[in-house]
Design a protein around this motif. Structure first.
Motif, PDB file in Angstrom:
ATOM      1  N   LEU A 245       0.831  -1.199   0.000  1.00 55.29           N
ATOM      2  CA  LEU A 245       0.000   0.000   0.000  1.00 55.29           C
ATOM      3  C   LEU A 245       0.871   1.258   0.000  1.00 55.29           C
ATOM      4  N   LEU A 246       1.916   1.204   0.813  1.00 54.50           N
ATOM      5  CA  LEU A 246       2.838   2.332   0.924  1.00 54.50           C
ATOM      6  C   LEU A 246       3.472   2.633  -0.437  1.00 54.50           C
ATOM      7  N   MET A 247       3.972   1.575  -1.077  1.00 53.81           N
ATOM      8  CA  MET A 247       4.601   1.708  -2.396  1.00 53.81           C
ATOM      9  C   MET A 247       3.609   2.278  -3.398  1.00 53.81           C
ATOM     10  N   PHE A 248       2.416   1.693  -3.384  1.00 52.80           N
ATOM     11  CA  PHE A 248       1.403   2.099  -4.343  1.00 52.80           C
ATOM     12  C   PHE A 248       1.058   3.581  -4.163  1.00 52.80           C
ATOM     13  N   LEU A 249       0.931   3.994  -2.905  1.00 55.11           N
ATOM     14  CA  LEU A 249       0.603   5.394  -2.616  1.00 55.11           C
ATOM     15  C   LEU A 249       1.697   6.330  -3.105  1.00 55.11           C
ATOM     16  N   VAL A 250       2.956   5.951  -2.830  1.00 57.55           N
ATOM     17  CA  VAL A 250       4.086   6.759  -3.286  1.00 57.55           C
ATOM     18  C   VAL A 250       4.013   6.936  -4.800  1.00 57.55           C
ATOM     19  N   GLY A 251       3.797   5.807  -5.500  1.00 58.25           N
ATOM     20  CA  GLY A 251       3.701   5.849  -6.960  1.00 58.25           C
ATOM     21  C   GLY A 251       2.525   6.696  -7.421  1.00 58.25           C
ATOM     22  N   PHE A 252       1.419   6.553  -6.705  1.00 57.41           N
ATOM     23  CA  PHE A 252       0.208   7.288  -7.080  1.00 57.41           C
ATOM     24  C   PHE A 252       0.408   8.805  -6.953  1.00 57.41           C
ATOM     25  N   VAL A 253       1.002   9.204  -5.828  1.00 57.32           N
ATOM     26  CA  VAL A 253       1.262  10.631  -5.608  1.00 57.32           C
ATOM     27  C   VAL A 253       2.187  11.185  -6.702  1.00 57.32           C
ATOM     28  N   MET A 254       3.232  10.417  -7.026  1.00 57.31           N
ATOM     29  CA  MET A 254       4.157  10.846  -8.094  1.00 57.31           C
ATOM     30  C   MET A 254       3.403  11.026  -9.406  1.00 57.31           C
ATOM     31  N   THR A 255       2.552  10.053  -9.746  1.00 59.31           N
ATOM     32  CA  THR A 255       1.798  10.123 -11.006  1.00 59.31           C
ATOM     33  C   THR A 255       0.919  11.378 -11.037  1.00 59.31           C
ATOM     34  N   VAL A 256       0.228  11.628  -9.934  1.00 65.26           N
ATOM     35  CA  VAL A 256      -0.629  12.818  -9.860  1.00 65.26           C
ATOM     36  C   VAL A 256       0.202  14.079 -10.100  1.00 65.26           C
ATOM     37  N   ALA A 287       7.261   2.169  -8.568  1.00 67.81           N
ATOM     38  CA  ALA A 287       6.593   2.108  -7.264  1.00 67.81           C
ATOM     39  C   ALA A 287       5.216   1.456  -7.389  1.00 67.81           C
ATOM     40  N   VAL A 288       4.465   1.825  -8.423  1.00 71.27           N
ATOM     41  CA  VAL A 288       3.120   1.249  -8.579  1.00 71.27           C
ATOM     42  C   VAL A 288       3.211  -0.258  -8.830  1.00 71.27           C
ATOM     43  N   VAL A 289       4.133  -0.654  -9.731  1.00 68.23           N
ATOM     44  CA  VAL A 289       4.268  -2.080 -10.040  1.00 68.23           C
ATOM     45  C   VAL A 289       4.696  -2.862  -8.796  1.00 68.23           C
ATOM     46  N   LEU A 290       5.670  -2.315  -8.078  1.00 66.21           N
ATOM     47  CA  LEU A 290       6.121  -3.001  -6.852  1.00 66.21           C
ATOM     48  C   LEU A 290       4.986  -3.114  -5.844  1.00 66.21           C
ATOM     49  N   GLY A 291       4.224  -2.038  -5.720  1.00 65.69           N
ATOM     50  CA  GLY A 291       3.106  -2.035  -4.778  1.00 65.69           C
ATOM     51  C   GLY A 291       2.115  -3.144  -5.103  1.00 65.69           C
ATOM     52  N   VAL A 292       1.760  -3.259  -6.369  1.00 69.87           N
ATOM     53  CA  VAL A 292       0.801  -4.299  -6.770  1.00 69.87           C
ATOM     54  C   VAL A 292       1.393  -5.684  -6.526  1.00 69.87           C
ATOM     55  N   MET A 293       2.697  -5.831  -6.817  1.00 66.68           N
ATOM     56  CA  MET A 293       3.328  -7.137  -6.614  1.00 66.68           C
ATOM     57  C   MET A 293       3.345  -7.532  -5.144  1.00 66.68           C
ATOM     58  N   LEU A 294       3.649  -6.579  -4.289  1.00 63.39           N
ATOM     59  CA  LEU A 294       3.663  -6.878  -2.853  1.00 63.39           C
ATOM     60  C   LEU A 294       2.271  -7.301  -2.381  1.00 63.39           C
ATOM     61  N   PHE A 295       1.276  -6.606  -2.898  1.00 65.16           N
ATOM     62  CA  PHE A 295      -0.103  -6.923  -2.550  1.00 65.16           C
ATOM     63  C   PHE A 295      -0.459  -8.344  -2.968  1.00 65.16           C
ATOM     64  N   LEU A 296      -0.067  -8.683  -4.197  1.00 67.99           N
ATOM     65  CA  LEU A 296      -0.337 -10.043  -4.689  1.00 67.99           C
ATOM     66  C   LEU A 296       0.375 -11.080  -3.818  1.00 67.99           C
ATOM     67  N   ALA A 297       1.626 -10.781  -3.444  1.00 65.50           N
ATOM     68  CA  ALA A 297       2.363 -11.694  -2.565  1.00 65.50           C
ATOM     69  C   ALA A 297       1.576 -11.885  -1.272  1.00 65.50           C
ATOM     70  N   GLY A 298       0.999 -10.792  -0.775  1.00 60.92           N
ATOM     71  CA  GLY A 298       0.203 -10.864   0.449  1.00 60.92           C
ATOM     72  C   GLY A 298      -0.987 -11.792   0.292  1.00 60.92           C
ATOM     73  N   PHE A 299      -1.707 -11.679  -0.818  1.00 59.77           N
ATOM     74  CA  PHE A 299      -2.871 -12.540  -1.052  1.00 59.77           C
ATOM     75  C   PHE A 299      -2.460 -14.007  -1.112  1.00 59.77           C
ATOM     76  N   ILE A 300      -1.360 -14.249  -1.848  1.00 59.99           N
ATOM     77  CA  ILE A 300      -0.906 -15.641  -1.980  1.00 59.99           C
ATOM     78  C   ILE A 300      -0.510 -16.209  -0.611  1.00 59.99           C
ATOM     79  N   CYS A 301       0.217 -15.397   0.176  1.00 64.66           N
ATOM     80  CA  CYS A 301       0.618 -15.867   1.505  1.00 64.66           C
ATOM     81  C   CYS A 301      -0.602 -16.115   2.382  1.00 64.66           C
ATOM     82  N   GLU A 302      -1.606 -15.276   2.270  1.00 64.32           N
ATOM     83  CA  GLU A 302      -2.822 -15.480   3.060  1.00 64.32           C
ATOM     84  C   GLU A 302      -3.472 -16.801   2.699  1.00 64.32           C
TER      85      GLU A 302
END
Ligand code: UDP
Ligand code: MG
Length: 320
Positions: A245-256, A287-302
């Motif tokens: 989420l942190l990564m994604f937010l950083v990327g999102f703010v940069m994009t904006v 940052a956005v790509v990493l954020g999404v990847m981390l999130f996916l890793a989280g789902f898989i681990c869950e």
């Protein structure tokens, strides 16, 4: 709980034939002198010398000797695991087979557990008789790191001689090369009365050490794994989701920012560099790509932890 012996002594061994006779005699004498009802379990970790023949010989003449023999070398953790499974003593001790540890420490360790109420008593080789450069120095650094991460104040986490309350060894599972962190496994299972006792340490009399310098790298990686498992093992999304989420937010703010700058300039009729001409654009994508990847890793681990048999395994102390 009923125990059929006072003490179980587990001795993992890999090619230690020269030491076994003396070790057995020394341990037996110490146990008898202190009036203990004991068992000695030799776990032969796939030795290729005459170690197992020696254990068979000892078991034939001494009914308190038991032996387990692996078909191949699995490592010290595997040997300890089998020993822990078999142990019937009220206090379960482990000791190296190379005569570097002294069985004379065991009666005091037994007393500390049964009378002072400790769960784990770990040896502390205060005056270590090993090579200074390859063992003593790195070991100090390694122990400092382990203390910091585990929060257990031991000087010598990986000492071969240790004693445990029976319940401790039955509630933990040593695997891989986790024998270095058994006090941490115990703590994670809810046994936090952990202490240490300075022990005598002898030079290796026969044979050679089975562990080289690589154990510090592997040991460190194992420490990180254990830390992760104990902190986020049952809720991996809390780690991956947060960092993602942190990564994604950083990327999102940069994009904006990038888009806003472009639009504002365009609205004012000012020529502005292309979006792809600035480093921020690439950092934003990363940052956005990493954020999404981390999130996916989280789902898989869950999903993995949801189907784990351990997911609802708790160490119940008492029921009334
Ligand atoms: N050991 C084992 N399996 C292995 C390596 C070692 O059972 O794959 C045993 C070894 O025989 C000894 C103990 O673990 O009884 C500690 O090993 P070592 O003395 O080589 O370690 P060091 O004292 O040098 O750290
Ligand atoms: Mg040794």
């Amino acid at each position: 709980m009923e125990y059929s012996k006072d003490i179980t002594i587990i001795i993992p061994l890999f090619n230690e034939e020269e030491s076994l006779g003396e070790l057995h005699e020394w341990t037996r004498k110490t146990m008898i002198d202190n009036g203990f009802d004991y068992e000695m379990i030799f776990v032969d970790d796939g030795s290729t010398d005459g170690s197992w023949a020696k254990v068979q010989e000892l078991a034939a003449e001494d009914p308190d000797v038991k032996g387990i023999s692996f078909r191949r070398n699995y490592g010290k953790s595997a040997a300890l695991y089998e020993g822990f499974e078999a142990a019937v003593g009220r206090v379960v001790c482990t000791m190296d087979a190379d005569l570097q540890d002294s069985p004379e420490e065991l009666p005091e360790m037994y007393r500390m557990i049964t009378e002072e109420g400790y769960d784990v008593v770990s040896g502390w080789k205060q005056h270590r008789q090993d090579n200074k450069m390859t063992k003593n120095l790195p070991s100090k650094l390694y122990n400092a790191t382990a203390r910091m991460i585990t929060g257990i104040k031991l000087h010598d986490m990986n000492c071969g001689i240790k004693a445990y309350r029976h319940e401790v060894v039955k509630s933990i599972e040593v695997y891989g090369e986790m024998h270095r962190y058994i006090p941490y496994l115990a703590k994670n299972a809810g046994y936090d009365r952990i202490t240490e006792k300075p022990v005598h340490h002898q030079k290796r009399k026969f044979g050679t050490s089975k562990f080289g310098i690589e154990r510090f790298v592997n040991g460190f990686l194992d420490l990180i794994s254990l830390w992760f498992l104990s902190t986020f093992g049952k809720k991996p999304m809390h780690f991956f989701g947060f960092t993602g989420l942190l990564m994604f937010l950083v990327g999102f703010v940069m994009t904006v920012c990038i888009i806003a700058a472009k639009l504002v300039h365009q609205a004012n009729g000012v020529h502005f560099r292309a979006v792809t001409d600035q480093p921020l654009f690439y950092l934003a994508i990363l940052a956005v790509v990493l954020g999404v990847m981390l999130f996916l890793a989280g789902f898989i681990c869950e999903m993995i932890s949801r189907s784990s048999t351990e997911r609802n395994k708790y160490n119940v102390k008492e029921r009334i």
